[in-house]
Design a protein around this motif. Structure first.
Motif, PDB file in Angstrom:
ATOM      1  N   ASP A 180      47.515  45.262  33.680  1.00 22.96           N
ATOM      2  CA  ASP A 180      47.609  44.139  34.604  1.00 22.96           C
ATOM      3  C   ASP A 180      49.020  44.074  35.193  1.00 22.96           C
ATOM      4  O   ASP A 180      49.200  43.912  36.396  1.00 22.96           O
ATOM      5  N   TYR A 181      50.000  44.252  34.311  1.00 24.38           N
ATOM      6  CA  TYR A 181      51.412  44.187  34.712  1.00 24.38           C
ATOM      7  C   TYR A 181      51.727  45.296  35.716  1.00 24.38           C
ATOM      8  O   TYR A 181      52.269  45.049  36.778  1.00 24.38           O
ATOM      9  N   ILE A 182      51.302  46.514  35.379  1.00 21.50           N
ATOM     10  CA  ILE A 182      51.588  47.654  36.263  1.00 21.50           C
ATOM     11  C   ILE A 182      50.845  47.502  37.585  1.00 21.50           C
ATOM     12  O   ILE A 182      51.399  47.724  38.659  1.00 21.50           O
ATOM     13  N   ASN A 183      49.587  47.069  37.493  1.00 19.26           N
ATOM     14  CA  ASN A 183      48.810  46.873  38.721  1.00 19.26           C
ATOM     15  C   ASN A 183      49.457  45.853  39.631  1.00 19.26           C
ATOM     16  O   ASN A 183      49.476  46.007  40.848  1.00 19.26           O
ATOM     17  N   LYS A 184      49.966  44.779  38.994  1.00 14.57           N
ATOM     18  CA  LYS A 184      50.587  43.731  39.802  1.00 14.57           C
ATOM     19  C   LYS A 184      51.839  44.275  40.496  1.00 14.57           C
ATOM     20  O   LYS A 184      52.086  43.969  41.654  1.00 14.57           O
ATOM     21  N   ILE A 185      52.603  45.069  39.775  1.00 12.30           N
ATOM     22  CA  ILE A 185      53.822  45.645  40.373  1.00 12.30           C
ATOM     23  C   ILE A 185      53.430  46.550  41.538  1.00 12.30           C
ATOM     24  O   ILE A 185      53.960  46.436  42.636  1.00 12.30           O
ATOM     25  N   ILE A 186      52.434  47.415  41.268  1.00 12.35           N
ATOM     26  CA  ILE A 186      52.028  48.378  42.306  1.00 12.35           C
ATOM     27  C   ILE A 186      51.483  47.655  43.529  1.00 12.35           C
ATOM     28  O   ILE A 186      51.815  47.973  44.656  1.00 12.35           O
TER      29      ILE A 186
END
Lengths: 176, 503
Positions: free
Chosen positions: B138-144
């Motif tokens: 979720d964290y990485i997706n949000k950053i991307i």
């Protein structure tokens, strides 16, 4: 001086660190290894209390019930909560759903012990930045009459003694 | 053991028990029970059971309810206990009423609880791992997805595996359309990025900010600055990362600035050239004047009238030349500063042409014959008289000037209709034809440049600005000027001007 014994419970989802908090408080130890608790384990620790106003002092033996964590598949037996004077409801700051469940856990406890003292431990605070912890604390929407919300870390020991000591003090003063 | 107490109830052999009164005092217990207590030394007949079984603390009310018959049973399941500091056992503790006392039955459920522990350990560990993975994902997706830059991850062959929100937005595709698409569909002009550069990347080199032409789904062209690198997935398969920034606007702005700079440089060059040429053109008449004035000063009193008059005439001619030059320069200057504009008013074009012809016929003398031919429908045409004068006085004066032997000059004007992009428009076509010296082919392409004069003009006076003015005026009119010429035969200029009032 007579030692008073008080029963208190630990409640919260699985893996939030209930056993670790007790281990830190009672044995001054911590292990990163997760060991799931089944059933209940009772730990004891005597704390020394002093009323600053009256200068009265007291030894209080805390019987800490480390109750198995809630999971999606299993809720705990309400019998464990019988006769408890206070509860430490624990959530994991890194798992939002465990924070979301705090309200349910409090209600569950209050159904058995309407007058019991309730404190909240937002555990694993060492994994977050201080400002993030503060932000999460501010977002909490909890019922009133909570003794306090503490960000704790069983790993670093942050606030662990404080939260148990505060709870014990309250149990003594209110004689729940 | 107290047979009286125990005989009231049947107790299965695998259960241990102890019997309590209302004050938790131990009245009886089964053999070896103390080994299950938390503090065995505190266990014994007549002792408070809460000292050795701390789980009883807090059960005062429950015990009372059982003794009073208000509650049949109370059960604690799975209390864990470490016996002799090493063996972990799990017990069920069940309270029931027995006569006027309470009995606590103890069942060892260690085997079942150990199984439970194994099961829950596994399930909970999985739960924790999943929770952590979900949080990380979720964290990485949000950053991307919040990245302003475009992100593509492709396979070795260029097939797109991962995209972010910015990529979808910029290229106007839906995610499912992009996944599986070749990156070559997006990057349109850099084959080496798609193939050759991939070899470089595999060799460990990174590609920084290269500008590539890209196209959106709708075919719109974009310029994107891409940085590329390669990562190895856990399966040791390379994945190509493209991170791009839309620089179309930036490039457009840069191109505009570049264009403006070039234009400014051209203007500066033109200005300097103009100044140097103008200075040069003024020098000759000024020198003539200066020379004649000096001669008159020194010898005027000794010279005969005839000779003095010759020099005075030269001074006058030079001033005339300078005046004309100045006027032409001012006209060009006004045109270049954009101060000349077309202001058409209704005009009897035939009359205008006749007056112009008469004017020129008068100054040209009998050696020349200016013939005017107009169509009959020119009596009320909206035209800018000032611009017409700039055009045709220059063309007529050139026709006279460059026909040193005299001859016929034809001046024609007629209304024509032509079909352009805006439909049918009325125009007037003018022709000025002389039988003069003609324009050499090598001078034709530069004929309308400032100060350019053909090689064959010899000593015929002129500023080299007349045709520049004509061209400027025709351009301002959005008209067309062309010419045909033959050395020694003559030149014909064709001018077509739109009738602006008809717009």
């Amino acid at each position: 001086m007579t030692v008073i014994s008080k029963k208190m419970c630990m409640l919260g989802d699985f893996g939030v660190g209930k056993t670790s908090l007790i281990r830190r408080f009672v044995e001054r130890q911590f292990s990163d290894r997760y060991l799931s608790t089944v059933g209940v384990k009772i730990s004891r620790k005597t704390v020394h209390l002093k009323d600053v106003q009256t200068e009265k002092e007291q030894e209080l033996k805390l019987l800490i019930w480390d109750i198995e964590g809630h999971t999606k598949f299993k809720s705990i037996s309400p019998a464990y909560l019988q006769g408890s004077s206070g509860v430490l409801v624990v959530a994991d700051l890194t798992r939002q759903e465990t924070i979301d469940h705090l309200g349910d856990r409090i209600q569950e406890y209050r159904e058995i012990n309407p007058h019991g003292q309730v404190a909240i431990a937002l555990n694993k605070s060492d994994l977050l930045e201080e400002e993030e912890v503060l932000e999460m604390k501010n977002k909490l929407n909890l019922p009133e009459a909570i003794l306090g919300v503490y960000n704790t870390s069983a790993k670093t020991g942050n606030n662990v003694d404080t939260i148990f000591q505060e709870l014990a003090y309250k149990l003594w003063l209110t004689n729940c | 053991m107290n047979q009286t107490l125990r005989s009231e109830i049947f107790i299965p052999s695998h259960l241990k028990y102890f019997i309590l009164d209302g004050e938790f005092k131990i009245l009886d217990y089964s053999e070896n029970l103390e080994s299950f207590s938390e503090i065995p030394q505190e266990f014994g007949l007549g002792k408070d059971a809460r000292l050795s079984f701390p789980e009883l603390i807090g059960l005062e009310k429950i015990l009372l309810e059982i003794l009073q018959g208000k509650r049949n049973q109370f059960k604690f399941q799975g209390i864990s206990r470490t016996l002799n500091n090493e063996n972990l056992v799990y017990l069920d503790l069940i309270f029931e009423k027995m006569g006027s006392h309470a009995i606590a039955l103890i069942e060892d459920i260690t085997a079942m609880m150990n199984l439970n522990q194994t099961l829950f350990q596994q399930v909970n560990e999985n739960g924790l791992v999943i929770a952590e993975l979900t949080t990380n994902k979720d964290y990485i997706n949000k950053i991307i997805s919040s990245m302003g830059n475009v992100l593509f991850v492709t396979t070795r062959s260029g097939k797109i595996k991962t995209v972010n929100q910015a990529a979808k937005q910029l290229f106007q595709y839906r995610e499912e359309e992009l996944i599986g698409l070749s990156i070559a569909e997006i990057i349109s002009d850099r084959e080496e990025l798609l193939a050759g550069d991939r070899q470089k990347l595999l060799a460990g080199e990174a590609i920084e900010e290269i500008e590539v032409k890209c196209r959106t789904k709708q075919g719109r062209n974009l310029i994107v600055g891409f940085s590329c690198s390669v990562i190895q997935t856990e399966k040791k398969i390379p994945a190509f990362i493209y991170i791009g920034r839309d620089i179309t606007e930036q490039k457009r702005a840069e191109a505009e600035i570049e264009k403006a700079l070039v234009k400014e440089k051209e203007l500066n060059d033109l200005k300097s050239r103009f100044i140097s040429m103008t200075s040069h053109e003024f020098r000759n008449p000024l020198s003539s004047i200066l020379m004649s004035v000096e001669l008159l000063e020194n010898f005027g009193d000794r010279w005969p009238e005839e000779k003095k008059s010759k020099h005075l005439k030269r001074i006058k001619q030079s001033t005339d030349t300078m005046t004309r030059l100045l006027e032409d320069i001012l006209t060009i200057g006004r045109a270049e500063a954009g101060k000349l504009e077309v202001k058409p008013i209704k005009l009897n074009l035939e009359e205008f042409c006749r007056e112009l012809v008469e004017e020129f016929q008068l100054t040209a003398g009998e050696k020349y014959q200016i013939q005017l031919q107009c169509s009959t429908d020119l009596d009320s045409i909206p035209m800018d008289e000032k611009l017409l004068r700039h055009i045709f006085s220059n063309l007529l004066s050139n026709a006279i000037k460059y026909s040193p032997d005299g001859g016929i000059i034809d001046f024609t004007a007629m209304k024509i209709a032509s079909t352009g992009t805006n439909g049918e428009r009325e125009k007037v076509k003018f022709t000025v034809r002389d039988r003069g010296i003609g324009i050499p082919p090598q001078d034709r392409s530069r004929l309308f440049e400032h100060f350019h004069r053909a090689k064959n003009v010899q000593d015929i006076a002129g500023t080299g600005l007349g045709l520049s003015i004509v061209k400027k005026a025709v351009d301002l009119y959005e008209g067309i000027i062309s010419f045909t010429s033959e050395i020694g035969v003559g030149t014909t200029f064709h001018v077509v001007l739109p009738i602006i009032g008809d717009r």
